[in-house]
Each structure stands twice: as C-alpha cells, then as structure tokens.
Motif scaffolding. Structure first.
Motif: not given
Lengths: 360, 634
Positions: B462-477, B479-482
């Motif tokens: 997510x642009x200029x939002x590393x926190x939100x990015x970290x929440x969903x992206x881990x090791x390139x994976x 998290x879809x939340x589905x």
C-alpha cells in the motif's frame, strides 16, 4: 398374385400382414399423422412473414441455388439411388417421392445450429413448399416414367404388377393434397399478422408437438413392426440413409461451385437433404391408397421407406449439423463480427482496413 | 497470437503493430451510432498525449490522477501515462469530495485528468497543494480558465513529434519491471482508502497467464468501471489479444447485448442476478405452453449437464468420494447422460437458444468476478448454455488468484489456482497451516481456512502505508481475508469473507451473503442486508423494489412503499419462506424480523461500484431500525 413375386422381402411381409388384417399404420396413428401434418404446417406458416420473403427476393441467388438443388438434385439423386440399387418399384417410387418433396420445417432449426443462414433456410423451406404444388407431381411423373439403360421405368414395373397392367401417378390427387396442406400454412401466416405473440407460441408448440408426435409415431410403428426391420433388405436401408446424405453432399458442393459463402452452403446442404417426411406419409395415404385392396396394399408398402427415412434423417442431420457447426466456427465468427461492425460503425466500415478517422 | 512485452507501454506499441487497423474500442455517441478507434489510432494518440505530458513536466514514475468513468478518453489517458513512464491513479466520477482530497493529496499527483467541468470545479474546491495541472477529458466541453483540454494537448504533442521529439521512446525504454503502472485506491468498507501499488510485472504476469482464449473476432461488452482492477485487466487482456471492447451502461445493457452480440462479458454477480431475474420474469409472462417448455428444457439440461459434469470430473467434491461410490455414481450418470442426450439436444435447440438470444446469442462465456456468485445463478447460466467462468481475486493481486476454465468448470467453485501462484490456507483461530499440509487428512483438502497467496500478481504494497502493508503481506504472502477450501478436484471454493462473517451471541458463525442472495431472488426486493452481530438471532434490512411492486399493482417510491401495509405483508412472506429449512438453511440462519428502508442503496454510499454492501456504513445509517428489531429481545 404376381405382385408378391416381384417385391422385396419387406414388401412381401407387409402384404402378408395386411392379409392378416394388420395395417402398417393403424387406426390410432392415422389421425395422429393428420394432426401432425396440420400442426407442423401451421407452425411453419406462423414463422412466415411476407416482408421476409420480399427481403429474400432482393438477393435471390441463395434461393435460386437452393431451388435448383432441392428440385434439381434431390429427385435425381433419389432416382439414381433407386436405379443403382434396383429397388422394387413400390420402394423406388416412395424414395423418388421423398426426393420430390419440399424441405422439412426442422431444416430451419438444423440450419440455424449449423451456423447457417436462418433467413435463407426459412425462405427456402417456404418457397419449396409453395413450389411443390407444381414441382412434386411433375418430377414424380418424370422420374417415375424415366427409363435408362434399357430397363423399364418404375411406373411401368409397378404397372406390370397391378391388375389392370397399368399404373398412373395420381397427379391430380397429389396437387389437391398439397393444396389442402397449404391451408394450415396460410392459417399460421394470418395468425402471425394478427398476433405475433400467439404466433411465437404456435411456432414453439408446433415444433415441439411435431417432434413429440413424430417420435411417438416412429416408436409405435417400429415397435409393432420390429420384424419388418429385420426383413428389410440392406439396399433399402442404405437407400433411405443415403438419399439424405447425398442431398447434404450435393447441396454443399453445388453451392460451393457457384461461389456462395460457407454459411449459405451449409444452409442449402441441409435444406436439400432434409425433406418433409410427414408430407410423404400424407401423400402416400391420401393419393396412392384408396378403396381397392390392391391400392391399400400399395400404400402400405410405400409407407415403409418414408418411415425409415424419417428415422435416419434425424440422426444424420444431427451429426452433419454438429460437424458443420465445428468447421463453420471461424467463418461464422468473421461473418457476425463484420455484420455487427457494419451495423454499429456504418455500412462502409471494414475491420482491419483503414476505418473512419476517430476524431478525439 | 499473443504479444511478448515486458511492460504495458511496450504492449500498447506491439498491439498497434500487430492489430493495426482493427477496432480496439467502440463507444456509443449521442446519436446512438457507435464510433470505433483502431489500435493504431489509439497508440498514435497516446504517444502524442504522452509527449505533451512529458512537456508539462511529468517525470518518469510520477503519479497522474485519472478521475473519470468509462470512455475512450480514459484509455487514451492511460496510454499516455504508460507511454510517458508515469503511473496513473484512477477513480470513477462517483468519487466523493473527501476522496478527491484524500486520494489526490496522498498520491501527490501534479497532473490529473478530470472527466468533466463539474468534477473540475469540485477538484478546485479541494485546494490541493501538489496539483498544478488539470486536464479536462470531455471533448464536448470547453476547458475553464487555467484548465487544459485533452484535445489541445494531443495536438500539441503531435506537433512536438513532428519536430522530432522522441522522449516517449526514451521513457518506454526506461521502464523497469518493478515500476508501478497504477495505484488503485480501494474503496474499502472501513477507514481511509488504501493505495494498492501494482507494477508492470504484476499486470503482464496476468495478461500472459489468463487461461481464456480470445481473438480479434471477439466482442467484449464492458459495463464495470474501468478503474476497477477486474475490468481494467480484462480490457488490457482484450488489447493484448486484439479484441474490440464496447462500452455500455446499465440502462442501455438490454439493447446493447442485442446490438453488440458480445462473445465475452465480465461483470459482477449483481448484474448476472439482474439478467437472471429478467429472463425468469419473461418466462413467467410467456404463454403457458412456452413456460412449461422452459421448465421441461431446464430440467432436461440440468439432468444432462449434471451428468456431463460428473463424467468429466467437474462435479464439486468436498469430501473425497471412495472409488466404489464414484464407480456407482459413474454408471448412474452414464445411463442418465445417454437417456437425456436426445431430449437435451431437442430442447437446447428449440427453447434454451431463445433464452441465450436475450444475451445477444453469441456469448461464449460470461466472466464473473468481484464478489461471490450465488450458486443458483451460477447453475442457471451454465444450464441454459452460457458457461460462467467465475474467478476470484482482489485489487491487491491484480486481480486473479483462481479462475475457472472451460475444461475445469466446477460449479460452486472458483476453479483451479492461477498458474505460478502459491496458495496456503490457515486455520482462522489457531493460525495452523491447513493446506498444503501432508500431515492433514488428504493433504488439507476439504478443510476451511483463511486464504494466503504468493505469486507474480501480488502487489508491491500500500502506497505510503507500511503498517497496513505489513498487516497483509508477510514473506510475499498476501492475506486475502477470505475463507476458502481446496476441493477434491483441486479447485478453490470460497466460503465467505472473514470480515463479513456475522458471529451471533450463541457463537454461531453465519455467512450473510448466501442468505441475502436468496432474498434478492424475489423481484419485489432490490437490496437487503442481514444483521445480527453479537445478537441472539439474525434480522434483515430490506429495500423494496419499486419496479417489482409496480408489476403487481402497488405503485409508489421507496419511501411510500416502506410505509405500505400491503408491501410489509408481502415482504414478510418472502422473508419467512425464502430462508427456511426447506430452502437449505440452518435454524440459526432464519430471519426473525425485518425493517423496510425508506431509501434505496446508492453506489458510492451504501454500496461499492461492484454492488458490495458497505456493511459498516449501512449499520451506522440505520442503527435506529436495527436497535428497534432487537429491543424486544433484550
């Protein structure tokens, strides 16, 4: 009776059955057959719009080629097959009659699904139905009386079996029965004009009821006469299959030779091969049959080949339609895409050629 | 025939060379005629405009705003952004004032394409600091003072090119695979929008792998907003393959289906539900004979196709049948298939084809994405002979994660995993790996879990939002939340959205979407939302359908309907009968009460462009009605 001596095994068997009081088509099936013809013809009429005719006549090449194919090739093919296989005269004349009849109304559905041209199919079916009033008797008399290679014509052969030593094709009766058949067609046309909604329902119902009744008739006749199939000479079975297939083949080749586009070729091919089977039953029963026992026997014998034809044509035309559908995929998509683009972008648009400059 | 390009700009150039004078896009004019633009014209215009953008000061990797709905100028603007090596930040004309301010400010755009004068005025009001140039897109409007017009820029660019300007070529050569082609701000049901960064590599990885064959003779009818990733990639895919995309809208859809006779169409579930409802309404109105024919045909098709699916290993298998059962079922289905073949052939030709004509008659497949397609809609289209290629994905995965193909069309699933994509399922509560896990029974097939994916389509963040990015992206994976499950025929089945799930006070988890889908079957209902989080039972908010009630003789706008006793009675019946044990729902899924809402749901307010409910917005707006339903239970 010498009648039995000259006939094929199946005709002999039919004669024996009749002698035992069993008609090929019984008292229940006959009226059903009448209803079937009525419904089918009414349904055909309900699809017929005079305007469509006018449009079709503006580009008459397709219809013209179709006409030549239907009334030129088809009777000749039927005669040729009868002659090559040396069918007995009852079956030969029945086969020629099938060849001389107009196209069947199911041909429209098959033409549509083979990615053919529905408008051409409808106008060919209706034009041939109309023309049949003149063409069928003329062609039947011609091919029935045609003798080549020193053999006697089929009418002469049949005449030799008859008590009076003479057989004449009942031209007047055929014309009358074809005219009678036109009444429900006109009825359908009037309905279409008065109420398009009901005409649509009639068209659907007719197509559906038509197929149901014909399936019922075929199943009922074949179930009661399964011994006939076994007794039928392979030449007769082959003829009944071949006449449709040859019609498909020649219809396609002929329109290909005349440079018609693939869509038209597929349509004309199917229109040529698919004949109005129920009409064959009606004409045989109404005109070849009659009061005398001899005529009644003849009608019974002549019905067998149309029954076989009706059964096999459903299968062959389904298969041919699937094949056409497959090979016609590319040219059909090209045709549709061109049509859509011409309609939306203007009649002069050609995809892939320099189109009108899009001003942005 | 497919192109070999490393980025979108190269792809556009190659498309112009290979498909040249073929129509790329067509739009309807005011006089109802359609105007095509060819691949060559599109590219040339794009190059001219890109030259002007560079001249204006747009640098490589700069962000350019693009606020407009579907129109040919949108594509031209996108061409210009890609060809100038910049990144576009698109959004539809239904953008709210808050979003204008937030998005254009957040992405730092200096230049923005704006659809019309009204929007230009709204952008002006936002007083954005970084924005220096606005470019008006509507060719029929005159640019206000201080605003540039797209047509002038194209002309300017053309002159610069004539004088030998070749900056575009330099820019295109300078595009790195990791460079962004777009930043899409997700409408999000909660919080501030997040800017999803998608690279050229992301989009090219999709274009070269989408398992559907289309060609220059295909016609694609476009109805979804192009700034949405599903529609956008589909349009790029059409360019990639030389097909022509035709723009339509909801109002003109019925006519345009017949005019354009599309061969493919991508849309959200809601639209397929609408078409389904329309076809059924026509059937109901038809002559009784035709109605009966339809039901017979549909039955035969269901029997025949059902057996075809089984025999071609395309029947959904969630449990893993044993061989003997499969064999027995195989024999049964073979017999059923043979028995129904002629009937299916007959009815398919005589009746079902009529229905397909309502969709133009040439649809090879409908492509559904952007939300779960209700199973009965799915079945309906497949059984009437329009294969539904349902896909699954999200903006963050640009977008496809899984997609059905013709040979792997498993109803109720979203098909096999996309090529080169790794998928993992995790237990929602314990976080334990469910799939692929050799220690689980059947390697983890048939067990529900949260979907995580890794592959070339996953966003850069997510642009200029590393926190939100970290929440969903881990090791390139990602998290879809589905929540999903791998079936025994190796397809993915989506079971719900972990965020949508309503947890009742009893602890039962309820997926509201299937219940809502069932209610939406009724022509008398326009929108519904099931509620009941932390309550003892479920209830529902209902927007009655003005058209639907008009059909049965009750007229009035939504507000009048919501106060009408008759309407209340009718809806009450539907709510009771639609969700019951007979229709396959569990007892705790039944709806105990409902309220009629006085206003319909609007796109942008209560629902997203893809007709997904913004549950939080609706809950907030109608909290009084909701509280009222639960008052008696407390």
């Amino acid at each position: 009776m010498n009648l039995i001596l000259l006939a094929s095994d199946v005709s002999v068997l039919i004669a024996q059955k009749l002698a035992g009081g069993t008609e090929l088509i019984n008292k229940l099936e006959k009226p059903l057959l009448g209803v079937l013809v009525l419904v089918i013809m009414f349904g055909m009429g309900a699809t017929l719009n005079l305007n469509d005719f006018k449009v079709a006549l503006k580009k008459p090449k397709g219809i013209l080629v179709g006409f030549l194919s239907q009334f030129g090739f088809m009777p000749a093919l039927a005669f040729g097959i009868s002659w090559v296989f040396q069918l007995d005269p009852q079956n030969a004349i029945a086969l020629i009659l099938i060849g001389c009849l107009p196209a069947g109304s199911t041909s429209n559905m098959f033409a549509y699904f083979s990615r053919g041209d529905l408008a051409l199919s409808i106008s060919m079916t209706s034009a041939s139905t109309l023309m049949a009033i003149i063409m069928t008797p003329i062609l039947l008399v011609f091919y029935g009386g045609l003798s080549i290679g020193g053999t006697e014509s089929f009418t002469t052969q049949l005449g030799a079996q008859m008590e009076g030593g003479k057989f004449v094709i009942p031209v007047k009766d055929i014309i009358v029965s074809l005219l009678v058949v036109m009444v429900p067609v006109i009825g359908g046309m009037i309905l279409l004009k008065k109420s398009p909604g009901w005409a649509k329902a009639a068209e659907d119902t007719a197509g559906f009821a038509g197929i149901l009744v014909i399936l019922f008739l075929l199943a009922s006749v074949l179930a009661r006469h399964s011994d006939l199939i076994v007794a039928t000479d392979w030449k007769i079975i082959l003829s009944s299959i071949l006449v449709g297939l040859a019609g498909f083949k020649f219809g396609y080749l002929f329109s290909w030779l005349l440079g018609l586009p693939p869509r038209f070729r597929r349509t004309i091919s199917l229109e040529t091969g698919i004949q109005n089977g129920p009409l064959a039953f009606a004409i045989v029963l109404l005109t070849f049959g009659g009061s005398t026992a001899e005529k009644n026997l003849l009608a019974n014998q002549m019905l067998w080949l149309p029954i076989l034809y009706s059964m096999f044509i459903v299968i062959t035309s389904s298969v041919v339609t699937l094949i056409y559908r497959k090979i016609g995929k590319d040219d059909y998509e090209l045709y549709v895409n061109e049509g859509v683009q011409k309609k939306l972008f203007g009649p002069h648009y050609r995809d892939g050629m320099s189109g009108p400059k899009a001003a942005v | 025939m497919s192109l070999k390009a490393k980025n979108l700009a190269e792809m556009y150039e190659q498309a112009a060379i290979v498909y040249g004078d073929r129509a790329a896009f067509a739009t309807k004019q005011k006089d109802k005629t359609w105007k095509p633009i060819t691949y060559k014209e599109l590219y040339q215009t794009g190059v001219d405009l890109a030259t002007s953008l560079i001249h204006l000061g747009v640098k490589q990797r700069d962000h350019v705003g693009l606020i407009a709905d579907n129109r040919v100028e949108w594509i031209i603007a996108d061409y210009a952004c890609q060809l100038s090596g910049s990144t576009d930040v698109p959004r539809g004309a239904d953008i709210t004032d808050d979003e204008i301010k937030y998005i254009l400010d957040h992405c730092g755009a200096k230049v923005a394409f704006i659809e019309n004068v009204a929007l230009v005025e709204r952008v002006k009001k936002a007083k954005l600091k970084s924005l220096t140039h606005m470019i008006l897109m509507d060719p029929h409007e005159k640019a206000p003072k201080g605003v540039l017009h797209i047509n002038d820029l194209i002309k300017d660019g053309e002159k610069l090119r004539e004088k030998g300007d070749r900056k575009v070529e330099e820019r295109v050569a300078g595009i790195q695979p990791d460079d962004l082609f777009t930043i899409i701000y997700t409408s999000g049901t909660t919080g501030a929008p997040k800017g999803v960064m998608l690279s050229h590599e992301n989009v090219i990885s999709q274009l070269s792998r989408i398992p559907i064959e289309i060609n220059p003779l295909d016609r694609i009818l476009s109805i979804l907003p192009v700034w949405h990733i599903f529609e956008r990639v589909f349009e790029m895919f059409a360019i990639y393959n030389g097909s022509c995309t035709y723009y339509t809208n909801v109002r003109a859809l019925g006519d345009d289906l017949k005019n354009v006779r599309p061969t493919f169409m991508g849309s959200a579930p809601r639209l397929w539900e609408n078409i389904h409802a329309k076809i059924l309404a026509n059937v109901e109105k038809a002559h009784p004979v035709r109605r009966a024919l339809f039901h017979i045909s549909y039955f035969c098709s269901r029997m025949f196709q059902g057996s075809t699916y089984f025999l071609t290993f395309r029947k959904l298998d969630l449990e893993g049948r044993n061989i003997l059962v499969s064999l027995g079922m195989g024999i049964f289905h073979l017999l059923r298939w043979v028995f129904f073949l002629p009937w299916y052939g007959l009815f398919n030709a005589s009746v079902l084809e009529r229905l397909r004509l309502a969709a133009g008659g040439d649809l090879k497949a409908s492509i559904s994405g952007g939300g779960a397609l209700p199973p009965h809609i799915d079945e309906f289209f497949n059984y009437i002979g329009i294969p539904v290629l349902e896909g699954y994905g999200m903006t963050e995965t640009s977008p496809v994660i899984a997609c059905r193909t013709f040979s792997r069309l498993v109803l109720s699933s979203v098909g096999p995993i996309f090529p080169d994509t790794e998928l993992r399922l995790f237990d929602i509560n314990s976080g334990e790996l469910i799939y692929p896990n050799p220690n689980k029974p059947n390697g983890g097939k048939g067990i529900k879990g949260e979907i995580h994916v890794r592959g070339p389509q996953v966003m850069r963040g997510y642009y200029k939002n590393p926190e939100a990015t970290k929440k969903v992206l881990k090791d390139g994976f990602m998290n879809t939340g589905d929540i999903g499950m791998i079936t025994f025929n190796d397809c993915l089945k989506i079971m719900g959205r972990s965020k949508d799930t309503i947890v009742l006070s009893s602890g039962e988890n309820v997926e509201p979407v299937p219940i809502e889908g069932k209610l939406l079957d009724s022509p008398l209902i326009d929108h519904v939302m099931v509620v009941g989080q932390d309550e003892k039972f479920l209830t529902v908010l209902v927007v009655p359908s003005v058209d639907g009630f008009k059909e049965i003789g009750i007229t009035g706008n939504v507000e009048e309907l919501s106060k009408n006793q008759e309407v209340e009675k009718k809806i009450s019946q539907i709510v009771k009968s639609a969700v019951s044990a007979e229709t396959g729902f569990k007892s705790f899924e039944r709806l105990q009460d409902f309220r009629l809402l006085p206003k319909t749901f609007e796109v942008g307010d209560e629902i997203t462009n893809l007709f997904k409910l913004k549950r939080h917005v609706i809950t907030e707006k109608y909290k009084k009605q909701i509280a009222d339903m639960y008052r008696s239970s407390k």
